[in-house]
Each structure stands twice: as C-alpha cells, then as structure tokens.
Design an enzyme around this catalytic site. Structure first.
Site, PDB file in Angstrom:
ATOM      1  N   TRP A  21      44.011  57.241  50.956  1.00  0.00           N
ATOM      2  CA  TRP A  21      44.822  57.350  49.742  1.00  0.00           C
ATOM      3  C   TRP A  21      46.209  57.921  50.054  1.00  0.00           C
ATOM      4  O   TRP A  21      47.121  57.831  49.258  1.00  0.00           O
ATOM      5  CB  TRP A  21      44.114  58.226  48.695  1.00  0.00           C
ATOM      6  CG  TRP A  21      44.039  59.707  49.003  1.00  0.00           C
ATOM      7  CD1 TRP A  21      43.618  60.271  50.166  1.00  0.00           C
ATOM      8  CD2 TRP A  21      44.406  60.795  48.143  1.00  0.00           C
ATOM      9  NE1 TRP A  21      43.677  61.648  50.080  1.00  0.00           N
ATOM     10  CE2 TRP A  21      44.157  62.006  48.845  1.00  0.00           C
ATOM     11  CE3 TRP A  21      44.895  60.883  46.847  1.00  0.00           C
ATOM     12  CZ2 TRP A  21      44.398  63.269  48.297  1.00  0.00           C
ATOM     13  CZ3 TRP A  21      45.118  62.151  46.303  1.00  0.00           C
ATOM     14  CH2 TRP A  21      44.888  63.315  47.028  1.00  0.00           C
ATOM     15  N   ASP A  22      46.345  58.487  51.250  1.00  0.00           N
ATOM     16  CA  ASP A  22      47.621  59.041  51.702  1.00  0.00           C
ATOM     17  C   ASP A  22      48.763  58.052  51.455  1.00  0.00           C
ATOM     18  O   ASP A  22      49.868  58.432  51.080  1.00  0.00           O
ATOM     19  CB  ASP A  22      47.566  59.343  53.208  1.00  0.00           C
ATOM     20  CG  ASP A  22      46.409  60.249  53.616  1.00  0.00           C
ATOM     21  OD1 ASP A  22      45.362  60.196  52.968  1.00  0.00           O
ATOM     22  OD2 ASP A  22      46.558  60.998  54.596  1.00  0.00           O
ATOM     23  N   GLU A  41      38.002  68.333  49.308  1.00  0.00           N
ATOM     24  CA  GLU A  41      36.765  67.827  49.934  1.00  0.00           C
ATOM     25  C   GLU A  41      35.725  68.919  50.201  1.00  0.00           C
ATOM     26  O   GLU A  41      34.625  68.616  50.666  1.00  0.00           O
ATOM     27  CB  GLU A  41      37.108  67.116  51.242  1.00  0.00           C
ATOM     28  CG  GLU A  41      37.855  65.814  51.034  1.00  0.00           C
ATOM     29  CD  GLU A  41      38.210  65.115  52.340  1.00  0.00           C
ATOM     30  OE1 GLU A  41      38.183  65.765  53.393  1.00  0.00           O
ATOM     31  OE2 GLU A  41      38.527  63.914  52.281  1.00  0.00           O
ATOM     32  N   LYS A  75      40.133  73.165  49.451  1.00  0.00           N
ATOM     33  CA  LYS A  75      40.771  72.718  50.683  1.00  0.00           C
ATOM     34  C   LYS A  75      42.242  72.391  50.468  1.00  0.00           C
ATOM     35  O   LYS A  75      43.092  72.695  51.292  1.00  0.00           O
ATOM     36  CB  LYS A  75      40.026  71.483  51.206  1.00  0.00           C
ATOM     37  CG  LYS A  75      40.611  70.937  52.503  1.00  0.00           C
ATOM     38  CD  LYS A  75      39.822  69.757  53.018  1.00  0.00           C
ATOM     39  CE  LYS A  75      40.468  69.174  54.258  1.00  0.00           C
ATOM     40  NZ  LYS A  75      39.855  67.937  54.708  1.00  0.00           N
ATOM     41  N   GLN A  76      42.550  71.712  49.374  1.00  0.00           N
ATOM     42  CA  GLN A  76      43.915  71.213  49.172  1.00  0.00           C
ATOM     43  C   GLN A  76      44.179  71.037  47.683  1.00  0.00           C
ATOM     44  O   GLN A  76      43.243  71.047  46.875  1.00  0.00           O
ATOM     45  CB  GLN A  76      44.082  69.874  49.884  1.00  0.00           C
ATOM     46  CG  GLN A  76      43.230  68.756  49.326  1.00  0.00           C
ATOM     47  CD  GLN A  76      43.017  67.627  50.319  1.00  0.00           C
ATOM     48  OE1 GLN A  76      42.118  67.688  51.153  1.00  0.00           O
ATOM     49  NE2 GLN A  76      43.829  66.585  50.218  1.00  0.00           N
TER      50      GLN A  76
HETATM   51  C1  BGC Z   1      42.145  65.167  53.551  1.00  0.00           C
HETATM   52  C2  BGC Z   1      42.219  63.855  52.813  1.00  0.00           C
HETATM   53  C3  BGC Z   1      43.133  62.924  53.575  1.00  0.00           C
HETATM   54  C4  BGC Z   1      42.664  62.775  55.013  1.00  0.00           C
HETATM   55  C5  BGC Z   1      43.621  61.922  55.837  1.00  0.00           C
HETATM   56  C6  BGC Z   1      41.686  64.924  54.974  1.00  0.00           C
HETATM   57  O1  BGC Z   1      41.688  66.121  55.686  1.00  0.00           O
HETATM   58  O2  BGC Z   1      41.255  66.042  52.903  1.00  0.00           O
HETATM   59  O3  BGC Z   1      42.720  64.056  51.513  1.00  0.00           O
HETATM   60  O4  BGC Z   1      43.156  61.679  52.951  1.00  0.00           O
HETATM   61  O5  BGC Z   1      42.594  64.037  55.609  1.00  0.00           O
HETATM   62  O6  BGC Z   1      44.892  62.459  55.859  1.00  0.00           O
END
Ligand code: BGC
Length: 724
Positions: free
Chosen positions: A315-316, A457, A563-564
């Site tokens: 999704w980035d 996540e 996490k984010q």
């Molecule tokens: C993140 C995801 C991201 C992926 C690739 C993961 O660590 O939690 O949101 O899409 O890394 O960058």
C-alpha cells in the site's frame, strides 16, 4: 554536503551495507547499489530488477532477481587485489550527484610503497533504460605493473538463494555476453558488456584481463558499458548502437533526461540547506524507482535497493508515493494504477483462495498480483520458528487504498480514462469484496468490518479498525461517483455496469464509521481503550532479546503501543473532513503510544502536526522522514529477518509533508487550495504541480503565495479565489 551531492570522505567496513542503499543509482528498470567496482556478493552488490521475479530452490518465497554485474572491475598490483573492503586505503571518497544521477569514487591504495589511485564514475542511464556505463581511471606515483580485470560478475547478492542458471556465454575481444534463465519459470535474462581503451587483453571466465606497465603520474583510463535485458526488452536490443554512441554522449543524454525530471519535480526551499538536500534526496529516490515506461510493475517497498520484502509493492505506493507522481509525472502515476488493473485477476484469485469474493489485492504484489506475502512472514527469534502472521489475509484496507488512489489520480489530473480502461471494473470487484466480507448487524442496522488489521500491524485481527472502515466507506462512495461519471462520459461503456447496484448504495450508506468520543478521540479499533496503558518506552524495558517482535502474540499486542500511525494516518488522508480540534486531540493522544516502528509513520504525524499548527513537531517528523535514507537509522530486522534498504514510502512522505503539509495543498473535485504554514526557518518554498492539465508554478513566502500557469483550473489560497 553540497546542495545536490551526497558524499563520504572516509571508509568504514560497517557502512558497506548502508552505503549500498544510500548511494543507489537507478532508472525504474533497474537499481545499482552504491558498492565499489571491485565488490562482489559478500559486499551486497546488486543490479536489482523491477518486475522480474523468481523462486530460488528451497526458498519459502519468490523475490526480485538481481542480475549479474556488468561493471565489475578490479586492479591487481604486486599480487594484491585493490579491494576497499579487504585492503586498508590511504584515503577514500564516495559521492552521489543526485541532480545528474552520477556515482563517483576515488580511493588511494598503497601497495609495495606505491600510491595507486583508483577513480571511477558511473551512471545508470535515465535515457536508455537497459544501459549503464563506467569510466575507470588508475594512476600511481611511481612506475608499477598492474593487472586490470573487468567483466561480468555472476557472484551478486541473493537473499534467498540462486535465481539464475547460465545457459550461454560468449567472449570476444571487447565484448562479453551472458545469457541466463531463472530457475523457477525459465525466464530469460541477458547481460552484455563492452569496453573501450584496453589493449593486449585475454578473456577468461567473463573477464577481460590486461597487464599494464603504469608509468608514474600517467593516467590509465578506460570506459565500459553494461546492458541488461529481460521480458519485452529482449526483443529490442541495440547494444552496439548504445556502445558506439560513446561514454560522453550517453552521459550527456542521461543528464538531459534528469534535467527534464527535475524541471517538474524539484522543490526549492530557501533558508534551510539541510532540509533542502534531504527533500531533494527523497525526490531523487522516487525518480530512480518510478516505472517510467511500463505498467507491468509496481514500486517495491525497498525500491530497487535489493530483494528485501521480496521486491513486492505494498500500500506504500498508493498511499505514500502516488501523490508525488500524480502531481509531477502523471504518466508514472497512470502506469502504477494500470499495474493494479493488470493484476486484478491475481486479486480475484487471492479473494477466492481465502474463501471471499471480488478482488482482494495482494499485500505484497509481484508480477501477477497473487500475494507474495506468506502466512509466516516473521521468524521468532526465541524459537527460530516461523510465526503465523495475518498481514496477507487480514490487511484488507489495501483494496480500498487502491480505489481511493485511482479516484485521486482522476481528480488531480482530470484524466478519467483509466476508469474505462479497467478502473471501474477494479472498483466494482473491490467493493464486492468488501460488501461480502462485511458483517451486517441487524440490531444496529449497520455493516461492520470484523477481523482485520489496520496500518498498526502489532494488533492483528481487530474489529472496526477506524482507518480501514473510513477508507472502505470512502471507497464505497467513490465507486458510486465513478459509476455516475462513466454513465455521463461514456454511456456505451456504462452498459456493462447497468446492473443492480442496490447493495453498493446500501453498503455506502450503512457502513459503520467510528466517531470521536466525548474527548474527541477516535478509538483505533473496538476495545483499544481497554488495553494496557503502556508506551513504547516502557515496553522496551520488558524486552528479553534485541529485535524481539512486538506483534503477533508479542509484547505490544495486549497494550496500547502501536507500530505506526493508524488513526493519525486516517486523519492525514482525510484531512478535509475532520476539524482541527479532532486532529489535535487525536494527535496528542496517539503520539506517545506510537513506536514509529515503520518508516511510514513519521510523515503522517508531520502532516497532521502542520495542520494543527504544531510546526515544531511537524518539522521534527518531516526531518525524520526526509533523512531516513541519509542516516540509515531505521529498523534493520523484523524478528530475525533483514529489512534494510531504501524507504520509498518515507521518501514520498517527505514530499507529501512539504507540499500537502507545509504548503497546505488540498483539493476537492474542482478546486485546488493552498493554505501554507511554513516552518519558521524557511524563507520560501517553490514547486511545480500538475493540476487538471495546468502546470502550476507555486512560490510561497512568509506573506505571499504566487501562482503561475493557471489557465482553466480553479485555484484558491486560504479558501479565496487566487488573483494575480
Ligand atoms: C509496515 C507496512 C508497510 C511495509 C512495507 C511494514 O513494516 O508496517 O505498513 O507496508 O512495512 O513498507
């Protein structure tokens, strides 16, 4: 550091891996790591290919393929290889000119009392995507006999094992050819090499070997070229023409191609040289990984810096990088969206495989759209066993992200043709997936999205994740708007969609959207507020081992540590729809709980901080996202799995923060608004934007916004129509 040049004046072996990414070259077709010409697999040399994947024997997953290295070159003097990673150098300099996409190095070695200087310059052509070139020069301060070995090195970095079988080699005087086949699908890959400037050579094992008596202070120089081909490019090989053009001509056209790229994409910050370089560096990274000429591949989460994350797109791309492309290079943006259309069948297969209907896009997408993400994506560092993760089967927001991005592209560029080029069908399939995935709660008269993972996540399998529900609600509305648009613009095409869509209207109307509570806070998912009130700092003290994974059943899962950016990510994406008070309340609430364990996190916090007038924090998080690949200070391991490389989502996030955050660019269906709030230390910010076919030139100073290039489009400043 100069304004356009990244440089390093010393050498430390511990930086080899980090510098491979930091000094990366690329052109969207391939990336070439910032390694020395004499390096091999051990020093992580990689010519990483976009959109070309394979499964190595005994590997658990498919990954992108690294091609053999056609620029390999080493000098031997007095029986010693001049290899920076093994031989101490008197001095060493490495640079990356991001304006022109050129890498250089200069290293002085001392062998048998003689100082030997190796200088090299190379580029991966932005004008001819299969071509790279190297100029190599050796001098010594005393006479000395040296041997130069240059050719194609098969020994390149592979994370999961060998990907290539070699089926044919050819070596002529100044020409080498290596034909390969991938081990899994037997796809063809061809690597060519040619050099100019060496005499009396012999060829051995894909190397040209020349013995040279070097005279004191006389330069010995040669140039060489590499060509890499797979898939469609195998049909149109023009290598001898490319070589005959000569190094300088190739370099000039390469520089011109970069000039054109910067004309549209440069952002000029006056008053802050450090931020200027960091932002340009971020833009450079987006441009070297963009699929300029193909709609067959997405952008890997680690760009073209290697095989981390399997070379797959996440999704980035849609949520972090697409804004940059749709505003500066709409052809690339369209290619990226068309790639999703082209992989729709894979998304349908994934949905079916998991017992769903419609299109569930791959969490980790490669060439077919089938999910490259495995059920066991992290290895537990305590037991060394693979951990069951639910990223693949529960991160459902991906399908909504794509629908959202497609509509954003249509609205900013004014190009709606993607809808009749497979886009509307894609939206339909995604919405059918969500509708059939959702649970209707009759007593609440609403649809809910249960058992999902949001951007955070660390909390798997949650109900009604706010980001996911809001994103899907918008996707549902977008689908209905897109239907109307196609009905108006292309009634003939619309006939296919003239079907009963009452379910889509009902779903859009009744999908549950979590609302702010009495304190203005939106709960990240059902029950989040009841979790243990623990911040990342405290959680860290509970760790038993370095790199312990906090997700799954790990430390964070029963706590409020995330996490984010999750709710804050949602507020960033839908910034027009929430009041400043709500944004402030949520930013302040969630910030202490956020680990920023993903490089995707900082930019969301930066943009929302800018929105709520917290420019100090906005600046801090902006610098964090814009310098991620300059400092290399990111998480390198997920459990025991290496996750280093470049961070394109953060690079996109840097552009987003500057333009959407500080310049305050936002848009509705027909109007682009600019409501700036620049960091205190910036005198001005200037950039270009494509807006509905107009190429706008915008310059913001403390008390003025100047816009050029408005013809037919509507642009406002702080909500008032812009007047010159
Ligand atoms: C993140 C995801 C991201 C992926 C690739 C993961 O660590 O939690 O949101 O899409 O890394 O960058």
């Amino acid at each position: 550091m100069k304004n356009w040049v990244i440089e390093k004046n010393s050498f430390d072996a511990v930086d080899i891996e980090k510098h491979g990414s930091k000094f990366l070259l690329g052109n969207g077709f391939m990336g070439y790591r910032g390694t020395m010409e004499e390096y091999s697999a051990e020093q992580l040399v990689a010519v990483n290919l976009a959109g070309f994947f394979d499964l190595a024997e005994n590997s658990n997953w498919r990954e992108s393929v690294n091609a053999p290295n056609p620029l390999y070159t080493v000098v031997v003097a007095d029986g010693i290889e001049l290899n920076l990673s093994k031989l101490e150098a008197g001095s060493h300099y490495q640079s990356l000119d991001i304006k022109n996409g050129i890498h250089t190095r200069k290293t002085v070695f001392n062998v048998a009392g003689v100082n030997i200087t190796v200088k090299a310059e190379r580029f991966v052509s932005m004008a001819r995507e299969n071509i790279m070139a190297l100029k190599y020069c050796v001098t010594a301060d005393k006479d000395i006999d040296i041997t130069v070995k240059t050719g194609i090195d098969k020994n390149v970095w592979d994370i999961s094992g060998k990907h290539l079988n070699y089926i044919f080699e050819k070596q002529d005087n100044n020409y080498l050819e290596l034909n390969c086949e991938t081990v899994q699908l037997k796809n063809k890959l061809k690597v060519l090499e040619a050099f100019v400037g060496l005499d009396n050579i012999k060829n051995e094992n894909l190397l040209h070997i020349a013995n040279i008596s070097l005279k004191a202070n006389e330069e010995f120089e040669f140039v060489k070229f590499g060509g890499v081909y797979h898939s469609e490019s195998l049909e149109n090989i023009n290598f001898s023409n490319d070589v005959n053009a000569g190094y300088e001509a190739l370099k000039n056209e390469h520089i011109k191609a970069w000039e054109k790229i910067w004309q549209n994409s440069d952002v000029v910050i006056e008053g802050d040289a450090v931020a200027q370089l960091a932002l340009r560096y971020s833009i450079y990274h987006l441009c070297i990984i963009a699929p300029h000429n193909t709609d067959k591949c997405g952008i890997p989460a680690r760009g073209l810096s290697g095989q981390v994350y399997k070379g797959a797109a996440f999704w980035d791309t849609e949520m972090f990088m697409l804004p940059f492309f749709q505003f500066t290079d709409s052809k690339v943006a369209r290619n990226l969206l068309k790639y999703r259309v082209n992989t729709l069948e894979g998304a349908k297969r994934k949905a079916k495989l998991l017992g769903h209907e419609g299109a569930f896009f791959a969490w980790e997408s490669q060439e077919t759209g089938d999910d490259a993400c495995t059920l066991f994506n992290v290895t537990d560092i305590f037991t060394n066993r693979p951990l069951r993760t639910y990223f693949m089967d529960k991160q459902i927001h991906i399908s909504a992200d794509i629908v959202f991005a497609m509509w954003d592209y249509c609205r900013t560029t004014g190009d709606y043709t993607i809808l009749t080029d497979g886009g509307l069908e894609l939206m339909y399939q995604c919405m059918w997936f969500f509708y059939t995935y959702s649970a209707f709660k009759p007593h609440k008269n609403r649809y809910e999205l249960l058992d999902a993972i949001g951007p955070d996540e660390y909390h798997e399998r949650v109900n009604n994740n706010a980001f996911t529900n809001v994103m899907v609600k918008h996707a549902a509305d977008i689908f209905l708007l897109a239907i109307d648009k196609v009905k108006d613009d292309n009634p003939e095409y619309f006939k296919e969609f003239n079907i009963d869509l009452s379910w889509a209207y009902d779903f859009a109307k009744k999908l549950y959207v979590p609302q702010p509570n009495e304190k203005g806070i939106i709960e990240q998912f059902d029950g989040y507020f009841k979790l243990e009130d623990v911040t990342p700092e405290i959680l860290k003290t509970r760790e038993l081992k370095k790199n312990e994974y906090w997700g799954g059943h790990g430390l964070a899962s029963t706590t409020m540590t995330l996490k984010q950016a999750d709710v804050v990510m949602m507020l960033n994406v839908f910034r027009n729809e929430y009041s400043k008070e709500i944004k402030k309340a949520n930013w302040e609430f969630y910030e202490p709980y956020t680990e920023h364990g993903s490089s995707l996190s900082a930019c969301a916090y930066a943009i929302v901080a800018a929105e709520i007038g917290n420019t100090d924090w906005a600046y801090k998080y902006f610098m964090k996202t814009a310098t991620v690949d300059l400092t290399g200070d990111t998480k390198q391991y997920l459990g025991s799995q290496y996750i280093g490389g470049t961070h394109p989502a953060a690079n996109g996030g840097a552009w987003n923060t500057a333009i959407l955050g500080f310049a305050g660019v936002s848009f509705t269906n027909d109007t682009l608004d600019i409501s700036p709030r620049l960091p205190k230390n910036w005198d001005s910010l200037a950039f270009k934007l494509n807006w509905k076919g107009d190429k706008l030139g915008i310059k913001i100073t403390a008390n003025q916004v100047k816009i050029e290039g408005i013809t037919n489009s509507k642009v406002t400043v702080y909500g008032e129509e812009y007047k010159k």
